[in-house]
Design a protein around this motif. Structure first.
Motif, PDB file in Angstrom:
ATOM      1  N   ARG A 162       1.626   2.373  -2.232  1.00 54.86           N
ATOM      2  CA  ARG A 162       2.421   3.363  -2.954  1.00 54.86           C
ATOM      3  C   ARG A 162       1.972   4.777  -2.595  1.00 54.86           C
ATOM      4  O   ARG A 162       0.781   5.054  -2.492  1.00 54.86           O
ATOM      5  CB  ARG A 162       2.290   3.125  -4.463  1.00 54.86           C
ATOM      6  CG  ARG A 162       2.732   1.744  -4.857  1.00 54.86           C
ATOM      7  CD  ARG A 162       2.618   1.466  -6.342  1.00 54.86           C
ATOM      8  NE  ARG A 162       2.873   0.045  -6.599  1.00 54.86           N
ATOM      9  CZ  ARG A 162       3.093  -0.473  -7.794  1.00 54.86           C
ATOM     10  NH1 ARG A 162       3.067   0.304  -8.874  1.00 54.86           N
ATOM     11  NH2 ARG A 162       3.323  -1.767  -7.938  1.00 54.86           N
ATOM     12  N   GLY A 163       2.948   5.640  -2.402  1.00 57.50           N
ATOM     13  CA  GLY A 163       2.649   7.031  -2.080  1.00 57.50           C
ATOM     14  C   GLY A 163       2.634   7.342  -0.601  1.00 57.50           C
ATOM     15  O   GLY A 163       2.706   8.505  -0.213  1.00 57.50           O
ATOM     16  N   ARG A 164       2.551   6.320   0.250  1.00 56.66           N
ATOM     17  CA  ARG A 164       2.576   6.557   1.696  1.00 56.66           C
ATOM     18  C   ARG A 164       4.028   6.772   2.136  1.00 56.66           C
ATOM     19  O   ARG A 164       4.906   5.997   1.780  1.00 56.66           O
ATOM     20  CB  ARG A 164       1.996   5.370   2.460  1.00 56.66           C
ATOM     21  CG  ARG A 164       2.061   5.550   3.988  1.00 56.66           C
ATOM     22  CD  ARG A 164       1.681   4.281   4.708  1.00 56.66           C
ATOM     23  NE  ARG A 164       0.265   3.963   4.570  1.00 56.66           N
ATOM     24  CZ  ARG A 164      -0.296   2.857   5.065  1.00 56.66           C
ATOM     25  NH1 ARG A 164       0.453   1.949   5.689  1.00 56.66           N
ATOM     26  NH2 ARG A 164      -1.588   2.645   4.902  1.00 56.66           N
ATOM     27  N   ASN A 165       4.269   7.821   2.903  1.00 56.96           N
ATOM     28  CA  ASN A 165       5.628   8.033   3.391  1.00 56.96           C
ATOM     29  C   ASN A 165       5.861   7.269   4.680  1.00 56.96           C
ATOM     30  O   ASN A 165       4.927   6.790   5.330  1.00 56.96           O
ATOM     31  CB  ASN A 165       5.952   9.528   3.543  1.00 56.96           C
ATOM     32  CG  ASN A 165       5.208  10.186   4.682  1.00 56.96           C
ATOM     33  OD1 ASN A 165       5.244   9.743   5.821  1.00 56.96           O
ATOM     34  ND2 ASN A 165       4.517  11.288   4.379  1.00 56.96           N
ATOM     35  N   VAL A 166       7.103   7.143   5.069  1.00 54.90           N
ATOM     36  CA  VAL A 166       7.465   6.277   6.174  1.00 54.90           C
ATOM     37  C   VAL A 166       6.918   6.780   7.502  1.00 54.90           C
ATOM     38  O   VAL A 166       6.588   5.977   8.396  1.00 54.90           O
ATOM     39  CB  VAL A 166       8.995   6.113   6.240  1.00 54.90           C
ATOM     40  CG1 VAL A 166       9.682   7.410   6.699  1.00 54.90           C
ATOM     41  CG2 VAL A 166       9.389   4.954   7.147  1.00 54.90           C
ATOM     42  N   TYR A 167       6.783   8.086   7.656  1.00 55.10           N
ATOM     43  CA  TYR A 167       6.291   8.627   8.917  1.00 55.10           C
ATOM     44  C   TYR A 167       4.803   8.328   9.102  1.00 55.10           C
ATOM     45  O   TYR A 167       4.361   8.026  10.224  1.00 55.10           O
ATOM     46  CB  TYR A 167       6.563  10.130   8.974  1.00 55.10           C
ATOM     47  CG  TYR A 167       8.037  10.441   8.826  1.00 55.10           C
ATOM     48  CD1 TYR A 167       8.921  10.215   9.877  1.00 55.10           C
ATOM     49  CD2 TYR A 167       8.547  10.905   7.612  1.00 55.10           C
ATOM     50  CE1 TYR A 167      10.278  10.470   9.737  1.00 55.10           C
ATOM     51  CE2 TYR A 167       9.907  11.162   7.463  1.00 55.10           C
ATOM     52  CZ  TYR A 167      10.773  10.939   8.522  1.00 55.10           C
ATOM     53  OH  TYR A 167      12.120  11.174   8.372  1.00 55.10           O
ATOM     54  N   GLN A 168       4.045   8.396   8.020  1.00 48.77           N
ATOM     55  CA  GLN A 168       2.645   7.968   8.072  1.00 48.77           C
ATOM     56  C   GLN A 168       2.559   6.485   8.407  1.00 48.77           C
ATOM     57  O   GLN A 168       1.711   6.058   9.202  1.00 48.77           O
ATOM     58  CB  GLN A 168       1.967   8.242   6.730  1.00 48.77           C
ATOM     59  CG  GLN A 168       1.830   9.701   6.363  1.00 48.77           C
ATOM     60  CD  GLN A 168       1.365   9.890   4.925  1.00 48.77           C
ATOM     61  OE1 GLN A 168       1.778   9.154   4.030  1.00 48.77           O
ATOM     62  NE2 GLN A 168       0.514  10.879   4.704  1.00 48.77           N
ATOM     63  N   HIS A 169       3.464   5.723   7.803  1.00 50.88           N
ATOM     64  CA  HIS A 169       3.408   4.277   7.981  1.00 50.88           C
ATOM     65  C   HIS A 169       3.698   3.860   9.414  1.00 50.88           C
ATOM     66  O   HIS A 169       3.076   2.913   9.923  1.00 50.88           O
ATOM     67  CB  HIS A 169       4.403   3.596   7.034  1.00 50.88           C
ATOM     68  CG  HIS A 169       4.325   2.104   7.078  1.00 50.88           C
ATOM     69  ND1 HIS A 169       3.279   1.398   6.530  1.00 50.88           N
ATOM     70  CD2 HIS A 169       5.156   1.178   7.639  1.00 50.88           C
ATOM     71  CE1 HIS A 169       3.468   0.105   6.728  1.00 50.88           C
ATOM     72  NE2 HIS A 169       4.590  -0.047   7.398  1.00 50.88           N
ATOM     73  N   ILE A 170       4.624   4.528  10.061  1.00 52.88           N
ATOM     74  CA  ILE A 170       4.942   4.181  11.450  1.00 52.88           C
ATOM     75  C   ILE A 170       3.690   4.234  12.316  1.00 52.88           C
ATOM     76  O   ILE A 170       3.408   3.311  13.097  1.00 52.88           O
ATOM     77  CB  ILE A 170       6.029   5.122  12.005  1.00 52.88           C
ATOM     78  CG1 ILE A 170       7.376   4.840  11.326  1.00 52.88           C
ATOM     79  CG2 ILE A 170       6.157   4.960  13.524  1.00 52.88           C
ATOM     80  CD1 ILE A 170       8.449   5.862  11.641  1.00 52.88           C
ATOM     81  N   ILE A 171       2.917   5.302  12.156  1.00 47.86           N
ATOM     82  CA  ILE A 171       1.710   5.481  12.972  1.00 47.86           C
ATOM     83  C   ILE A 171       0.615   4.509  12.545  1.00 47.86           C
ATOM     84  O   ILE A 171       0.024   3.797  13.368  1.00 47.86           O
ATOM     85  CB  ILE A 171       1.212   6.935  12.875  1.00 47.86           C
ATOM     86  CG1 ILE A 171       2.269   7.887  13.444  1.00 47.86           C
ATOM     87  CG2 ILE A 171      -0.108   7.097  13.623  1.00 47.86           C
ATOM     88  CD1 ILE A 171       1.973   9.348  13.215  1.00 47.86           C
ATOM     89  N   ILE A 172       0.343   4.449  11.243  1.00 51.35           N
ATOM     90  CA  ILE A 172      -0.745   3.611  10.738  1.00 51.35           C
ATOM     91  C   ILE A 172      -0.492   2.138  11.035  1.00 51.35           C
ATOM     92  O   ILE A 172      -1.369   1.411  11.516  1.00 51.35           O
ATOM     93  CB  ILE A 172      -0.941   3.829   9.221  1.00 51.35           C
ATOM     94  CG1 ILE A 172      -1.434   5.248   8.959  1.00 51.35           C
ATOM     95  CG2 ILE A 172      -1.918   2.809   8.642  1.00 51.35           C
ATOM     96  CD1 ILE A 172      -1.438   5.641   7.500  1.00 51.35           C
ATOM     97  N   SER A 173       0.727   1.682  10.767  1.00 49.63           N
ATOM     98  CA  SER A 173       1.038   0.267  10.962  1.00 49.63           C
ATOM     99  C   SER A 173       1.065  -0.111  12.438  1.00 49.63           C
ATOM    100  O   SER A 173       0.637  -1.210  12.807  1.00 49.63           O
ATOM    101  CB  SER A 173       2.385  -0.067  10.309  1.00 49.63           C
ATOM    102  OG  SER A 173       2.676  -1.438  10.407  1.00 49.63           O
ATOM    103  N   THR A 174       1.543   0.796  13.288  1.00 48.01           N
ATOM    104  CA  THR A 174       1.569   0.505  14.722  1.00 48.01           C
ATOM    105  C   THR A 174       0.164   0.339  15.272  1.00 48.01           C
ATOM    106  O   THR A 174      -0.142  -0.640  15.965  1.00 48.01           O
ATOM    107  CB  THR A 174       2.300   1.623  15.478  1.00 48.01           C
ATOM    108  OG1 THR A 174       3.666   1.673  15.045  1.00 48.01           O
ATOM    109  CG2 THR A 174       2.254   1.382  16.981  1.00 48.01           C
ATOM    110  N   VAL A 175      -0.707   1.284  14.961  1.00 45.38           N
ATOM    111  CA  VAL A 175      -2.091   1.221  15.465  1.00 45.38           C
ATOM    112  C   VAL A 175      -2.826   0.024  14.873  1.00 45.38           C
ATOM    113  O   VAL A 175      -3.412  -0.795  15.594  1.00 45.38           O
ATOM    114  CB  VAL A 175      -2.838   2.531  15.146  1.00 45.38           C
ATOM    115  CG1 VAL A 175      -4.313   2.406  15.529  1.00 45.38           C
ATOM    116  CG2 VAL A 175      -2.194   3.703  15.871  1.00 45.38           C
ATOM    117  N   ALA A 176      -2.787  -0.108  13.551  1.00 50.62           N
ATOM    118  CA  ALA A 176      -3.515  -1.194  12.893  1.00 50.62           C
ATOM    119  C   ALA A 176      -2.939  -2.561  13.263  1.00 50.62           C
ATOM    120  O   ALA A 176      -3.677  -3.540  13.379  1.00 50.62           O
ATOM    121  CB  ALA A 176      -3.477  -0.999  11.374  1.00 50.62           C
ATOM    122  N   GLY A 177      -1.626  -2.634  13.466  1.00 47.85           N
ATOM    123  CA  GLY A 177      -1.015  -3.898  13.851  1.00 47.85           C
ATOM    124  C   GLY A 177      -1.475  -4.360  15.221  1.00 47.85           C
ATOM    125  O   GLY A 177      -1.728  -5.546  15.444  1.00 47.85           O
TER     126      GLY A 177
END
Length: 368
Positions: A185-200
């Motif tokens: 909660r609180g994470r915006n989609v643009y942060q998520h694109i980067i974080i999820s791509t790298v961590a994935g």
């Protein structure tokens, strides 16, 4: 027969894109706007699909899955033709011979801004025509042919790691802090694109390294599915460079990156803010669901995500609608557009999460 061929909608969405590139100029926006109009407004106008029909001829459904590779190859080739100096595979001559339209002359008049909707449309279609069928096929881990086609579909978005992390990581850790694809909660989609791509990708590499170690196989070898996936995408990039030069390589790369980003946006809307204790079994309420008709038809029932996570081994045609599961504000593409405006997304999702907490939060706490 509509119950079988309704899932061919994603094939149909490919055709305006191909037509627009052939016509050139402002027509090159045709594919992008048709996808938006059909899917977003179709969800609004056509309502929900709660049907759960039985299918006696599943080969018809599987044929539509596998044919995605043909359609994504056509998208790929037309992208390259649109920027190539030569007439790739004689496409321009073919169009002129059978229609009388001078596609090569139209292509010569294209301006750089005409490629903005081409990029957006291709990114959307690579995600719809490539990633969505690949998601279904790479869940069929016992079927080597399905896995092969699924991984090639993912190669067009530089995301063969998805076949590893999604199946063996995401489904195990969904809605927990260990899952890169589940946005807190609180994470915006643009942060998520980067974080999820790298961590994935980090997760996919770790999963594959552990598998090979347990099998006493070399990590840096042909047996490494992560590395083979990179090679597959590299081969497509070499083809793009060979057929259409640096312009083709840059256009393909930009479209592939956009398609990968769209996958992470889909992950975002499917799991935003939902929480699960690591030892708690995955239930239908651990992901956001949608029953919108057009989104379901265009995504092989990916919208029935709640049942998919509860029963990941089921093929798409056996997934139940589950209208009582937590629901997105609208269909998938509509929710993607909402997520791209974070204040609006948070405004809509905060009360939904409050409802989720009131209904399911205690079930999670009981597992502590």
């Amino acid at each position: 027969m509509i119950k079988y061929f309704k899932f061919s909608l994603f094939h149909m969405l490919t055709l305006p894109f191909l037509l627009g590139i052939g016509l050139g100029g402002y027509w090159m926006a045709l594919g992008f706007f048709v996808v938006l109009l059909v899917v977003v407004f179709g969800d609004v106008l056509m309502g929900d699909d709660l049907s759960e029909p039985a299918y006696a001829h599943t080969w018809l459904l599987n044929a539509q899955l596998y044919s995605a590779l043909v359609f994504i190859a056509m998208i790929f080739v037309m992208l390259l033709w649109s920027v190539a100096e030569n007439d790739v595979f004689g496409i321009g001559q073919f169009i002129h011979h059978y229609t009388g339209f001078d596609a090569l002359a139209a292509r010569a008049e294209n301006q750089w801004w005409h490629f903005i909707p081409v990029w957006l449309g291709a990114g959307l279609l690579i995600a719809i025509v490539g990633t969505v069928p690949a998601h279904e096929l790479t869940h069929r881990t016992a079927d080597r042919f399905a896995m092969l086609i699924g991984r090639w579909l993912l190669a067009f978005s530089w995301d063969c790691a998805f076949a590893i992390e999604h199946v063996y990581g995401h489904h195990r850790y969904v809605a927990t802090l260990k899952d890169p694809a589940s946005a807190p909660r609180g994470r915006n989609v643009y942060q998520h694109i980067i974080i999820s791509t790298v961590a994935g990708n980090v997760s996919a590499w770790a999963i594959e390294r552990q598998r090979l170690t347990q099998l006493n196989l070399a990590v840096y070898s042909y047996h490494n599915r992560y590395l083979r996936g990179i090679v597959m995408s590299l081969l497509l990039s070499v083809v793009a460079l060979t057929l259409a030069g640096w312009q083709g390589l840059l256009l393909f790369s930009a479209c592939a990156l956009l398609a990968k980003a769209l996958l992470e946006v889909v992950n975002y809307i499917e799991h935003y803010g939902i929480e699960r204790q690591p030892k708690q079994p995955v239930r239908p309420y651990h992901s956001w669901n949608s029953t919108k008709r057009i989104s379901s038809w265009a995504s092989f029932n990916l919208t029935r995500h709640s049942h998919h996570h509860a029963r990941a081994q089921l093929p798409f045609y056996q997934l139940k609608a589950m209208p009582d599961a937590p629901n997105l504000p609208t269909g998938y593409l509509g929710s993607i557009l909402l997520a791209l405006i974070p204040p609006l997304w948070f405004h809509l999702m905060t009360p939904k999460l409050q409802q989720w907490d009131a209904r399911y939060g205690q079930k999670c706490e009981a597992k502590d």
